[in-house]
Scaffold this motif. Structure first.
Motif, mmCIF file in Angstrom:
data_model
loop_
_atom_site.group_PDB
_atom_site.id
_atom_site.type_symbol
_atom_site.label_atom_id
_atom_site.label_comp_id
_atom_site.label_asym_id
_atom_site.label_seq_id
_atom_site.Cartn_x
_atom_site.Cartn_y
_atom_site.Cartn_z
ATOM 1 N N ALA A 87 40.192 36.718 37.308
ATOM 2 C CA ALA A 87 40.561 37.222 38.566
ATOM 3 C C ALA A 87 39.846 38.533 38.627
ATOM 4 O O ALA A 87 39.190 38.802 39.728
ATOM 5 N N ASN A 88 39.670 39.452 37.701
ATOM 6 C CA ASN A 88 39.510 40.729 37.787
ATOM 7 C C ASN A 88 37.852 40.526 37.721
ATOM 8 O O ASN A 88 37.182 41.679 38.403
ATOM 9 N N CYS A 196 39.790 39.911 47.853
ATOM 10 C CA CYS A 196 40.190 40.507 46.505
ATOM 11 C C CYS A 196 41.476 39.961 46.223
ATOM 12 O O CYS A 196 42.135 39.414 45.410
ATOM 13 N N TYR A 200 43.330 37.355 43.493
ATOM 14 C CA TYR A 200 44.095 37.794 42.714
ATOM 15 C C TYR A 200 45.459 36.851 42.595
ATOM 16 O O TYR A 200 45.852 36.330 41.732
#
Length: 225
Positions: A87-88, A196, A200
């Motif tokens: 995710a990051n 984003c 996430y």
């Protein structure tokens, strides 16, 4: 045997063992003996050893003292870490190119969504391959080789998480298109922070549910003692 033939044999064996792990034919914890595998594939032990080393790098098998090589067990904390990192990395990519996808990227994503819609129920390998291809578009657009390498190193971890999730894979096949259509809409919006947040949530909401479920089980176990 020539070098090319050896490479081809090693890749074929690697693919076959990987498939056996993903389909559950080789269960987590099962020992992988080089000699037994060599007999099964009709090869020497050298390409078996190379194949197992490749799968170790991918995180699908592990070596331990007194046991040797075995199919890796994916613990809940492993799954959480893999999804958190993916995710990051994808959020970093999105911020780097400010969520400005080319039309060809969006076309590719829509094509993958269509493939997700038509995937054969229960075909876990294809389900996760489609997932990786979809998310790869995000990371590749950033054009950062090291970031892509870090992300790519987690791909087979993602496969293992899927294989060991305990989910009904036929249900997952039915849900996959809808889950990724929602993510596509956020990516196509061109809004970096919207995209984003969607990435996430895509990864971490299932992990948080898993954590909550595990905590509830542990609490029940403690109460029963």
């Amino acid at each position: 045997m020539g070098e090319f033939a050896f490479q081809t044999l090693r890749e074929s064996i690697t693919s076959a063992i990987r498939s056996k792990i993903l389909t559950g034919e080789l269960q987590p914890g099962v020992k992988l003996a080089e000699q037994k595998l060599a007999e099964e594939f009709g090869s020497s032990r050298a390409p078996i050893r190379e194949a197992l080393r490749q799968l170790e790098q991918e995180g699908m098998v592990e070596y331990s003292r007194n046991v040797g090589c075995s199919v890796r067990r994916v613990k809940p904390e492993d799954a959480y870490e893999i999804y958190l990192l993916r995710a990051n990395l994808e959020m970093t990519a999105l911020r780097y190119f400010d969520c400005k996808f080319l039309e060809e990227d969006l076309r590719t994503l829509r094509g993958i969504l269509e493939e997700m819609r038509n995937v054969r129920p229960g075909d876990l390998s294809q389900i996760v391959e489609n997932d990786n291809r979809f998310h790869a578009v995000i990371v590749q657009r950033a054009g950062l080789p090291r970031l892509l390498k870090f992300w790519d190193d987690l791909n087979y971890g993602n496969l293992l998480v899927g294989a060991n999730s305990g989910s009904n894979h036929e249900t997952l096949a039915q849900r996959q298109n809808g889950i990724h259509t929602k993510l596509y809409e956020a990516l196509a919006s061109g809004d970096t922070e919207v995209a984003c947040r969607a990435v996430y949530a895509h990864y971490m909401e299932p992990m948080e549910r898993m954590r909550s479920a595990n905590s509830a089980v542990q609490a029940a176990d403690e109460a029963a003692k």
